[in-house]
Write an enzyme that holds these catalytic residues in place. Structure first.
Site, PDB file in Angstrom:
ATOM      1  N   TYR A 113       0.868  -1.175   0.000  1.00 11.10           N
ATOM      2  CA  TYR A 113       0.000   0.000   0.000  1.00 11.10           C
ATOM      3  C   TYR A 113       0.910   1.232   0.000  1.00 11.10           C
ATOM      4  O   TYR A 113       2.038   1.167  -0.470  1.00 11.10           O
ATOM      5  CB  TYR A 113      -0.931  -0.129   1.231  1.00 11.10           C
ATOM      6  N   LYS A 168     -19.825 -19.641 -12.793  1.00  8.50           N
ATOM      7  CA  LYS A 168     -18.866 -19.577 -13.905  1.00  8.50           C
ATOM      8  C   LYS A 168     -17.485 -19.179 -13.361  1.00  8.50           C
ATOM      9  O   LYS A 168     -16.457 -19.704 -13.790  1.00  8.50           O
ATOM     10  CB  LYS A 168     -19.328 -18.562 -14.959  1.00  8.50           C
ATOM     11  N   ASP A 211     -25.167 -14.803 -20.774  1.00 12.61           N
ATOM     12  CA  ASP A 211     -26.622 -14.755 -20.595  1.00 12.61           C
ATOM     13  C   ASP A 211     -27.210 -13.369 -20.877  1.00 12.61           C
ATOM     14  O   ASP A 211     -27.990 -12.829 -20.079  1.00 12.61           O
ATOM     15  CB  ASP A 211     -26.975 -15.240 -19.173  1.00 12.61           C
ATOM     16  N   GLY A 270     -31.653 -17.986 -31.085  1.00 14.05           N
ATOM     17  CA  GLY A 270     -31.202 -16.897 -30.225  1.00 14.05           C
ATOM     18  C   GLY A 270     -29.689 -16.858 -30.241  1.00 14.05           C
ATOM     19  O   GLY A 270     -29.049 -17.262 -31.224  1.00 14.05           O
ATOM     20  N   ALA A 272     -27.292 -18.611 -28.685  1.00 13.95           N
ATOM     21  CA  ALA A 272     -26.595 -19.892 -28.856  1.00 13.95           C
ATOM     22  C   ALA A 272     -26.943 -20.530 -30.198  1.00 13.95           C
ATOM     23  O   ALA A 272     -26.058 -21.042 -30.898  1.00 13.95           O
ATOM     24  CB  ALA A 272     -26.948 -20.818 -27.697  1.00 13.95           C
TER      25      ALA A 272
HETATM   26  N1  LIG Z   1     -25.674 -26.334 -23.069  1.00 14.13           N
HETATM   27  C1  LIG Z   1     -25.092 -25.161 -23.151  1.00 14.13           C
HETATM   28  O1  LIG Z   1     -23.878 -25.019 -23.069  1.00 14.13           O
HETATM   29  C2  LIG Z   1     -25.904 -23.951 -23.356  1.00 14.13           C
HETATM   30  C3  LIG Z   1     -27.260 -23.986 -23.287  1.00 14.13           C
HETATM   31  N2  LIG Z   1     -27.974 -22.862 -23.494  1.00 14.13           N
HETATM   32  C4  LIG Z   1     -29.410 -22.965 -23.361  1.00 14.13           C
HETATM   33  O2  LIG Z   1     -30.019 -22.685 -24.606  1.00 14.13           O
HETATM   34  C5  LIG Z   1     -31.207 -21.957 -24.396  1.00 14.13           C
HETATM   35  C6  LIG Z   1     -31.156 -20.654 -25.170  1.00 14.13           C
HETATM   36  O3  LIG Z   1     -30.141 -19.828 -24.659  1.00 14.13           O
HETATM   37  P1  LIG Z   1     -29.747 -18.464 -25.380  1.00 14.13           P
HETATM   38  O4  LIG Z   1     -29.507 -18.686 -26.822  1.00 14.13           O
HETATM   39  O5  LIG Z   1     -28.690 -17.848 -24.562  1.00 14.13           O
HETATM   40  O6  LIG Z   1     -31.112 -17.642 -25.188  1.00 14.13           O
HETATM   41  P2  LIG Z   1     -31.832 -16.605 -26.157  1.00 14.13           P
HETATM   42  O7  LIG Z   1     -32.886 -15.987 -25.338  1.00 14.13           O
HETATM   43  O8  LIG Z   1     -30.837 -15.755 -26.844  1.00 14.13           O
HETATM   44  O9  LIG Z   1     -32.506 -17.526 -27.284  1.00 14.13           O
HETATM   45  C7  LIG Z   1     -33.526 -18.444 -27.050  1.00 14.13           C
HETATM   46  C8  LIG Z   1     -34.331 -18.618 -28.341  1.00 14.13           C
HETATM   47  O10 LIG Z   1     -35.177 -19.754 -28.172  1.00 14.13           O
HETATM   48  C9  LIG Z   1     -36.441 -19.393 -28.677  1.00 14.13           C
HETATM   49  N3  LIG Z   1     -37.489 -20.223 -28.083  1.00 14.13           N
HETATM   50  C10 LIG Z   1     -37.956 -20.181 -26.834  1.00 14.13           C
HETATM   51  N4  LIG Z   1     -38.964 -21.069 -26.690  1.00 14.13           N
HETATM   52  C11 LIG Z   1     -39.109 -21.672 -27.889  1.00 14.13           C
HETATM   53  C12 LIG Z   1     -39.977 -22.685 -28.379  1.00 14.13           C
HETATM   54  N5  LIG Z   1     -40.913 -23.202 -27.613  1.00 14.13           N
HETATM   55  N6  LIG Z   1     -39.825 -23.089 -29.671  1.00 14.13           N
HETATM   56  C13 LIG Z   1     -38.896 -22.543 -30.460  1.00 14.13           C
HETATM   57  N7  LIG Z   1     -38.045 -21.576 -30.047  1.00 14.13           N
HETATM   58  C14 LIG Z   1     -38.158 -21.155 -28.778  1.00 14.13           C
HETATM   59  C15 LIG Z   1     -36.593 -17.917 -28.332  1.00 14.13           C
HETATM   60  O11 LIG Z   1     -37.588 -17.276 -29.118  1.00 14.13           O
HETATM   61  C16 LIG Z   1     -35.199 -17.410 -28.627  1.00 14.13           C
HETATM   62  O12 LIG Z   1     -35.049 -17.006 -29.977  1.00 14.13           O
HETATM   63  C17 LIG Z   1     -31.345 -21.788 -22.886  1.00 14.13           C
HETATM   64  O13 LIG Z   1     -32.137 -22.828 -22.382  1.00 14.13           O
HETATM   65  C18 LIG Z   1     -29.938 -21.944 -22.393  1.00 14.13           C
HETATM   66  O14 LIG Z   1     -29.884 -22.436 -21.079  1.00 14.13           O
HETATM   67  C19 LIG Z   1     -27.391 -21.664 -23.834  1.00 14.13           C
HETATM   68  C20 LIG Z   1     -26.053 -21.575 -23.896  1.00 14.13           C
HETATM   69  C21 LIG Z   1     -25.195 -22.691 -23.608  1.00 14.13           C
HETATM   70  C1  LIG Z   2     -24.576 -23.168 -19.974  1.00 12.84           C
HETATM   71  C2  LIG Z   2     -25.021 -21.801 -20.184  1.00 12.84           C
HETATM   72  O1  LIG Z   2     -24.225 -20.900 -20.295  1.00 12.84           O
HETATM   73  C3  LIG Z   2     -26.451 -21.540 -20.277  1.00 12.84           C
HETATM   74  O2  LIG Z   2     -27.244 -22.454 -20.201  1.00 12.84           O
HETATM   75  O3  LIG Z   2     -26.802 -20.352 -20.432  1.00 12.84           O
HETATM   76 MG   LIG Z   3     -25.103 -18.956 -20.391  1.00  8.86          MG
END
Ligand SMILES: NC(=O)C1=CN([C@@H]2O[C@H](COP(=O)(O)OP(=O)(O)OC[C@H]3O[C@@H](n4cnc5c(N)ncnc54)[C@H](O)[C@@H]3O)[C@@H](O)[C@H]2O)C=CC1
Ligand SMILES: CC(=O)C(=O)O
Ligand SMILES: [Mg+2]
Length: 486
Positions: A113, A168, A211, A270, A272
């Site tokens: 410090y 994380k 997220d 979305g 992902a």
């Molecule tokens: N296993 C992994 O490493 C990861 C998993 N995820 C999961 O993937 C999912 C999406 O995450 P993000 O892309 O960050 O979210 P986001 O909000 O950017 O995208 C989600 C998309 O899914 C669509 N959606 C929601 N319900 C739906 C349905 N019934 N039918 C069709 N499309 C639908 C939404 O309209 C949106 O466009 C979450 O459940 C998240 O936990 C995300 C990132 C990493």
């Molecule tokens: C694994 C992750 O980052 C998610 O589900 O949003």
């Molecule tokens: Mg995430």
């Protein structure tokens, strides 16, 4: 498959009147209601009573509730309290900060410090790059969310997002020895988020965005990548895409199909879903159909989400339209990044032979693996309690370890593809099977191989601003490892 693993568990603190109830009776009640006793601790005992903590695991919350209710009814049993083990683990948060060396006397104080610290400040003032050697910058990443797309829970806000960001940060440290700060921003305004992150960047060697919902996440990342000189990486896009592609490299080997011949349906366009589609198109997939809530995205439509218009231009070459159930017909691969429970067994039955089903929505996958075990060629989820966990946790610790070690200015496509190949290479040809396409998070080879391959890619593409010693000297073991992975 043990669906109780990583699932729900509680600790029941019970006072038992030993003349009225036998311990065996208790166990029977627990198992009859779907629970497993995984630990028993004696807290206190008297001549005809005892207090015990019984840890019970179950696959469903409703089973634990039924067990708790039955305990309240049993003669000779008093339920003192119930603790949820997951909540116990979160009490007071999951991480802490510790000094590297103790401050034991005035001499220490004056060096860490004032006054001596001033000389260090001036050394950085004279040459900003010294911040990498004289501060935490070189090993520290900010994990930043606005709480708008937390797991599959949606827009739950910055306070509720913190447990994920803390998790994380734990993983960064444990898996790759990267120090990570969880930061949740109390704004959902793109300009404010960009300005805030730019302003706090000096103390960090990298920014892991987490997220943040689409489509804002794309603009935020693009702007920060242009304006900052440290890597900015939206984990839900690129970490997920890297691990997905690693899993797919190996799943295709299991079912004996080629990436340029498969039909792929991606559900959830979305953050992902778009990034995963991009890596698949770059890897040679020709027929890829994106599906969101309103059905298949097709270029003859006009969407208010402009990202979808651009996406539709690059995908769905045969202009298929309709619902998920319509377009999944004949698909070789389903990739779910949308929401729990939206895929039906009947949909999987309509896919091509040996379908690859990656249901990656968290915390609940698009379909429970148990429902399609007998008809799918390969199944993967994002969760820890099923085989084949496709989760960005396999990527972000290693890719940032590499980026920090070579002081990369950015994380580019070549580095991401190198990370995918490194992850896939951890599963040997002899080990590869439908239940083992992707290594465990705890396999120490994962971070080691990602680091080697990604640093190599960073050096080759000119974004490394420092060459770690083993790469400078053309270190034989690093070279041998790269050849092994090729
Ligand atoms: N296993 C992994 O490493 C990861 C998993 N995820 C999961 O993937 C999912 C999406 O995450 P993000 O892309 O960050 O979210 P986001 O909000 O950017 O995208 C989600 C998309 O899914 C669509 N959606 C929601 N319900 C739906 C349905 N019934 N039918 C069709 N499309 C639908 C939404 O309209 C949106 O466009 C979450 O459940 C998240 O936990 C995300 C990132 C990493
Ligand atoms: C694994 C992750 O980052 C998610 O589900 O949003
Ligand atoms: Mg995430």
């Amino acid at each position: 498959m043990n669906t109780k693993m990583g699932g729900k568990s509680i600790i029941l603190r019970l006072e038992l009147q030993t003349e009225q109830i036998h311990f065996g009776q208790l166990i029977t009640v627990i198992t009859e209601n779907g629970g497993d006793v995984i630990a028993i601790d004696v807290i206190q005992t008297g001549s005809n009573w005892t207090v015990r903590d019984i840890t019970v695991a179950a696959s469903e919350q409703s089973q634990l509730e039924a067990i708790t209710a039955r305990m309240k009814e049993l003669e000779g049993v008093r339920l003192i309290h119930v603790s949820d083990r997951t909540f116990l683990l979160h009490l007071g948060g999951k991480i802490e900060m510790k000094p590297k060396s103790p401050i034991q006397n005035r001499d220490d104080l004056s060096r860490v410090y004032t006054p001596d610290v001033a000389r260090v400040c001036l050394a950085i003032h004279e040459k900003q790059e010294n911040a990498y050697n004289l501060t935490i910058k070189r090993n520290t990443v900010a994990v930043i969310s606005d709480g708008t797309a937390v797991l599959g829970l949606g827009n739950i806000g910055p306070y509720a997002a913190m447990p994920v960001m803390e998790g994380k940060a734990m993983l960064f440290k444990q898996l790759a020895d990267v120090d990570a700060f969880p930061i949740c921003l109390n704004t959902q305004d793109t300009d404010e988020i960009v300005a805030t992150i730019k302003n706090l960047a000096p103390g960090f060697g990298g920014i892991n965005l987490e997220d943040i919902a689409a489509p804002r996440c794309f603009e935020i990342e693009d702007r920060l990548r242009k304006e900052l000189d440290i890597p900015v990486f939206h984990d839900d896009q690129h970490g997920t895409a890297v691990v997905l592609y690693a899993g797919l490299i190996n799943a295709l080997k299991v079912v004996g199909k080629r990436i340029d011949e498969v039909k792929v349906v991606v559900c959830g366009i979305g953050a992902a879903g778009i990034a995963c589609s991009n890596i698949l198109l770059a890897a040679g997939v020709k027929e890829l159909i994106g599906v969101d809530r309103s059905g298949a995205l097709v270029r003859t439509e006009e969407y208010s989400n402009t990202t979808w218009n651009e996406y539709a231009q690059r995908t769905n070459p045969h202009l298929r339209s309709g619902s998920l159930h319509d377009v999944i017909e004949g698909a070789d691969i389903f990739i779910g990044l949308s929401a729990g429970g939206i895929l039906k067994r009947a949909d999987v039955q309509r896919m091509a032979a040996d379908p690859i089903v990656f249901v990656m929505a968290n915390p609940t996958p698009e379909i429970q693996p148990d429902e399609i075990e007998d008809i799918a060629g390969v199944i993967a989820t994002g969760r820890s309690d099923f085989p084949n966990q496709i989760n960005n946790v396999l990527c972000f610790p290693g890719i940032f370890r590499a980026a920090l070690d070579c002081r990369a200015a950015t994380i580019n496509e070549e580095m991401k593809l190198a990370a995918s190949a490194a992850i896939a290479s951890v599963v040997s040809q002899q080990e590869l099977n439908k239940l083992y396409i992707i290594p465990s998070v705890f396999n120490q080879e994962v971070v080691r191989r990602i680091r080697t391959s990604v640093i190599q890619a960073a050096i080759q593409t000119g974004v490394a601003r420092r060459t770690p010693r083993e790469f400078l000297q053309g270190d034989a073991s690093a070279q041998a490892e790269l050849q092994e992975q090729a």
